[in-house]
Write a protein that holds these residues in place. Sequence first.
Motif, PDB file in Angstrom:
ATOM      1  N   ALA A 118      60.230  18.218  79.535  1.00 41.34           N
ATOM      2  CA  ALA A 118      60.948  17.064  79.006  1.00 41.34           C
ATOM      3  C   ALA A 118      61.915  17.512  77.920  1.00 41.34           C
ATOM      4  CB  ALA A 118      59.951  16.055  78.439  1.00 41.34           C
ATOM      5  N   ASP A 119      63.039  16.828  77.846  1.00 38.77           N
ATOM      6  CA  ASP A 119      64.081  17.220  76.904  1.00 38.77           C
ATOM      7  C   ASP A 119      63.686  16.952  75.461  1.00 38.77           C
ATOM      8  OD1 ASP A 119      65.694  18.071  78.949  1.00 38.77           O
ATOM      9  OD2 ASP A 119      66.673  16.116  79.182  1.00 38.77           O
ATOM     10  N   SER A 120      62.900  15.902  75.214  1.00 38.55           N
ATOM     11  CA  SER A 120      62.581  15.544  73.834  1.00 38.55           C
ATOM     12  C   SER A 120      61.226  14.865  73.772  1.00 38.55           C
ATOM     13  CB  SER A 120      63.655  14.622  73.254  1.00 38.55           C
ATOM     14  OG  SER A 120      63.699  13.408  73.989  1.00 38.55           O
ATOM     15  N   VAL A 121      60.625  14.980  72.614  1.00 43.08           N
ATOM     16  CA  VAL A 121      59.353  14.321  72.348  1.00 43.08           C
ATOM     17  C   VAL A 121      59.525  13.472  71.104  1.00 43.08           C
ATOM     18  CG1 VAL A 121      56.923  14.625  71.788  1.00 43.08           C
ATOM     19  CG2 VAL A 121      58.023  16.188  73.377  1.00 43.08           C
ATOM     20  N   THR A 122      59.105  12.215  71.206  1.00 45.86           N
ATOM     21  CA  THR A 122      59.223  11.296  70.065  1.00 45.86           C
ATOM     22  C   THR A 122      57.911  11.289  69.291  1.00 45.86           C
ATOM     23  OG1 THR A 122      60.749   9.907  71.312  1.00 45.86           O
ATOM     24  CG2 THR A 122      59.714   8.941  69.358  1.00 45.86           C
ATOM     25  N   SER A 123      57.982  11.593  67.988  1.00 43.51           N
ATOM     26  CA  SER A 123      56.800  11.575  67.118  1.00 43.51           C
ATOM     27  C   SER A 123      56.762  10.253  66.359  1.00 43.51           C
ATOM     28  CB  SER A 123      56.842  12.742  66.129  1.00 43.51           C
ATOM     29  OG  SER A 123      56.822  13.975  66.810  1.00 43.51           O
ATOM     30  N   ALA A 138      45.100   7.960  68.717  1.00 43.95           N
ATOM     31  CA  ALA A 138      46.020   9.063  68.451  1.00 43.95           C
ATOM     32  C   ALA A 138      46.066  10.001  69.651  1.00 43.95           C
ATOM     33  CB  ALA A 138      45.570   9.825  67.206  1.00 43.95           C
ATOM     34  N   GLY A 139      47.237  10.574  69.929  1.00 39.75           N
ATOM     35  CA  GLY A 139      47.356  11.518  71.022  1.00 39.75           C
ATOM     36  C   GLY A 139      48.708  11.471  71.696  1.00 39.75           C
ATOM     37  N   VAL A 140      48.771  11.983  72.935  1.00 40.19           N
ATOM     38  CA  VAL A 140      50.015  12.070  73.702  1.00 40.19           C
ATOM     39  C   VAL A 140      50.114  10.899  74.680  1.00 40.19           C
ATOM     40  CG1 VAL A 140      51.346  13.447  75.329  1.00 40.19           C
ATOM     41  CG2 VAL A 140      50.046  14.583  73.515  1.00 40.19           C
ATOM     42  N   TYR A 141      51.236  10.166  74.598  1.00 44.04           N
ATOM     43  CA  TYR A 141      51.545   9.073  75.520  1.00 44.04           C
ATOM     44  C   TYR A 141      52.748   9.494  76.364  1.00 44.04           C
ATOM     45  CZ  TYR A 141      48.543   6.015  72.704  1.00 44.04           C
ATOM     46  OH  TYR A 141      47.482   5.450  72.055  1.00 44.04           O
ATOM     47  N   ILE A 165      54.234  11.474  70.818  1.00 43.88           N
ATOM     48  CA  ILE A 165      53.047  11.927  70.079  1.00 43.88           C
ATOM     49  C   ILE A 165      52.780  10.892  68.992  1.00 43.88           C
ATOM     50  CG2 ILE A 165      52.081  13.659  68.530  1.00 43.88           C
ATOM     51  CD1 ILE A 165      53.631  15.763  69.998  1.00 43.88           C
ATOM     52  N   LEU A 166      51.599  10.269  69.078  1.00 44.25           N
ATOM     53  CA  LEU A 166      51.222   9.244  68.099  1.00 44.25           C
ATOM     54  C   LEU A 166      50.153   9.807  67.166  1.00 44.25           C
ATOM     55  CD1 LEU A 166      51.264   6.353  66.969  1.00 44.25           C
ATOM     56  CD2 LEU A 166      49.513   5.768  68.667  1.00 44.25           C
ATOM     57  N   ALA A 167      50.448   9.819  65.866  1.00 42.50           N
ATOM     58  CA  ALA A 167      49.470  10.208  64.851  1.00 42.50           C
ATOM     59  C   ALA A 167      48.977   8.949  64.155  1.00 42.50           C
ATOM     60  CB  ALA A 167      50.090  11.169  63.842  1.00 42.50           C
ATOM     61  N   VAL A 168      47.674   8.788  64.095  1.00 45.49           N
ATOM     62  CA  VAL A 168      47.075   7.621  63.435  1.00 45.49           C
ATOM     63  C   VAL A 168      46.365   8.100  62.182  1.00 45.49           C
ATOM     64  CG1 VAL A 168      45.460   5.710  63.650  1.00 45.49           C
ATOM     65  CG2 VAL A 168      46.789   6.445  65.640  1.00 45.49           C
ATOM     66  N   TYR A 180      45.614  15.863  50.123  1.00 48.42           N
ATOM     67  CA  TYR A 180      45.176  16.802  51.150  1.00 48.42           C
ATOM     68  C   TYR A 180      45.145  16.081  52.495  1.00 48.42           C
ATOM     69  CZ  TYR A 180      43.732  19.818  47.303  1.00 48.42           C
ATOM     70  OH  TYR A 180      43.726  20.611  46.187  1.00 48.42           O
ATOM     71  N   GLU A 181      45.776  16.705  53.508  1.00 49.83           N
ATOM     72  CA  GLU A 181      45.872  16.087  54.829  1.00 49.83           C
ATOM     73  C   GLU A 181      44.990  16.837  55.821  1.00 49.83           C
ATOM     74  OE1 GLU A 181      49.878  16.921  55.228  1.00 49.83           O
ATOM     75  OE2 GLU A 181      50.395  15.785  53.433  1.00 49.83           O
ATOM     76  N   GLN A 182      44.178  16.078  56.526  1.00 44.40           N
ATOM     77  CA  GLN A 182      43.327  16.651  57.556  1.00 44.40           C
ATOM     78  C   GLN A 182      43.781  16.154  58.920  1.00 44.40           C
ATOM     79  OE1 GLN A 182      39.683  14.757  58.678  1.00 44.40           O
ATOM     80  NE2 GLN A 182      38.526  16.600  58.205  1.00 44.40           N
ATOM     81  N   GLU A 183      43.948  17.070  59.853  1.00 42.03           N
ATOM     82  CA  GLU A 183      44.333  16.685  61.210  1.00 42.03           C
ATOM     83  C   GLU A 183      43.278  17.164  62.197  1.00 42.03           C
ATOM     84  OE1 GLU A 183      47.650  17.630  64.653  1.00 42.03           O
ATOM     85  OE2 GLU A 183      48.232  17.829  62.548  1.00 42.03           O
ATOM     86  N   ILE A 184      42.784  16.226  63.005  1.00 41.80           N
ATOM     87  CA  ILE A 184      41.859  16.551  64.085  1.00 41.80           C
ATOM     88  C   ILE A 184      42.422  15.927  65.354  1.00 41.80           C
ATOM     89  CG2 ILE A 184      39.473  16.463  64.913  1.00 41.80           C
ATOM     90  CD1 ILE A 184      38.593  15.813  62.090  1.00 41.80           C
ATOM     91  N   ASN A 185      43.051  16.740  66.181  1.00 43.92           N
ATOM     92  CA  ASN A 185      43.580  16.240  67.454  1.00 43.92           C
ATOM     93  C   ASN A 185      44.463  14.996  67.267  1.00 43.92           C
ATOM     94  OD1 ASN A 185      41.969  18.271  68.546  1.00 43.92           O
ATOM     95  ND2 ASN A 185      40.252  16.886  68.822  1.00 43.92           N
ATOM     96  N   TYR A 186      45.480  15.118  66.425  1.00 44.09           N
ATOM     97  CA  TYR A 186      46.454  14.043  66.125  1.00 44.09           C
ATOM     98  C   TYR A 186      45.887  12.936  65.230  1.00 44.09           C
ATOM     99  CZ  TYR A 186      48.745  16.178  70.136  1.00 44.09           C
ATOM    100  OH  TYR A 186      49.295  17.072  71.012  1.00 44.09           O
ATOM    101  N   LYS A 187      44.618  13.009  64.908  1.00 37.34           N
ATOM    102  CA  LYS A 187      44.038  12.023  63.998  1.00 37.34           C
ATOM    103  C   LYS A 187      44.131  12.595  62.594  1.00 37.34           C
ATOM    104  CE  LYS A 187      40.774  10.856  67.660  1.00 37.34           C
ATOM    105  NZ  LYS A 187      39.353  10.888  68.077  1.00 37.34           N
ATOM    106  N   ARG A 188      44.676  11.800  61.694  1.00 31.08           N
ATOM    107  CA  ARG A 188      44.935  12.314  60.354  1.00 31.08           C
ATOM    108  C   ARG A 188      44.277  11.442  59.290  1.00 31.08           C
ATOM    109  NH1 ARG A 188      50.239  15.697  59.403  1.00 31.08           N
ATOM    110  NH2 ARG A 188      50.243  16.862  61.340  1.00 31.08           N
TER     111      ARG A 188
END
Length: 487
Positions: free
Chosen positions: A41-46, A124-127, A139-142, A228-236
């Motif tokens: 894909a040409d682009s990914v929207t975050s 959270a994850g890839v749509y 990519i949705l980060a929650v 401090y930011e914690q990320e677990i599989n797009y979950k923040r």
Amino acid sequence: MQESDQCPKYSSLVGHLMSVFEEFMLILNLYSVKTSSGVFADSVTSVSVWERNSVSLNSDLTEINDDVIQWRFGDKNTVIAEINKQFDRITVYDDVLDGRFRDRLKLDKQTGSLTITNTGTEHAGVYKLQIKSEIKPFILAVYGGLESVSVKKGDSVSINSDLTEMKDDDVIQWRIKNNLIAEINKRLKGITVYDDVLDGRFRDRLKLDDQTGSLTITNTIFRDTDNYEQEINYKRMIFSVNVYDDNLVMEGDSVTLDSDTEMMDGVRILWLFGPETTLITGINKRPKGITVYDDVLDGRFRDRLKLDNQTGSLTITNTTTEHTGDYKLLINSAIKRFSLTVFTRLPVPIISNSSYCSSSSCSLVCSSVVNVSDVTLSWYKGMSVLSSISVCDLSISLSLPLEVEYQDKNTYSCVLNNPISNQTTHLDIHTLCHTCADSVHCCGPIEAVIRLVLSALVGVATVIILVYDIRSRRAERDQAHIHTSGT
């Protein structure tokens, strides 16, 4: 950031969060999405959203021209919603993926955009929006919310991930302002701590729990105060850590709030006090001036503040309970926090004899009248507490009895204290406790009365025995006389 205006308490973090999302572009090579023809894909929207808010994944279409469009989610490309223009039908698949999207999905019939309401970290994850052979990835980060943790300078603090156990394919990363400081990769079975980032401030002070992914910072310093930011599989999750210095002082004494820094040219220092962050003093090295604001807060700091021109440390002299509170030190843009508690001086407790004593023990009473709350009156034998009484009320009389054997050679003391340890006063009680040489003069009136009664009873018993003995002998004599006369 979506729906940020619905969370005013996080508004100060919006700018920071926007910079965080730039790093998504650095990992696209790991999450690149292929089209059915095998072309990336040409682009990914975050997109990001705070938990429990709504977020829209925009198709960028003005009108749907194709027969079918589908929205897919996750590694297995599970279809969660679709529009079929041919049959004029919109379908939402509520029951897939354990029903996590039930009653949360809305499709725009005109554009095909997808809205997720009442979001949770499980969303959270890839749509992927699929239109024929074309795929538009998102990519949705929650964010699970902002949690605040406070820790006293020098102590350790743990930031908990809320996981009971990591899965085999989990990757947990910890960041500060986009700087990766630690991570656990279960896929590679590796734990990495990045000691050299941020000028090496965390060197040898970070620990990761390989079961839960929780982060522990040991021997905390002021510079550890940050988000401090914690990320677990797009979950923040964002954790706000505040390192403060806790100070206890007795009323009338002086206390120094140490800035732990060295003043440089161009540095500006401001000291603020209380919930309203009232400016009380400051230093500006460029014009080389120190300003003390004596008249603020009813003049409670008048003639009591001293600033060290070399370090910016603040000394408060002749403290009173009015100086209890939170202090903030601003060094240019950095903030350091201090907590100060000023305790009222406590009176020396009084030890006195009680009205009762015995031939083997001495009964004493320790007493005091206090006009402060949260104090404890205790009897000690050596370093061990024998008994205690605590009060939370103001202006109350305290008393605590103690019975000691005369032959006891231990050291006893009476202590009145609150959290300031040097307010305890130990008194030797042996000068008040003497063996009774004369029970009548030494002992109290109750025991004296008891002894008199016992003495009286013994006397009466003696008289009765004597009378009985005399009567018995007289009766024997009379009986013998009658017997002689009869003969």
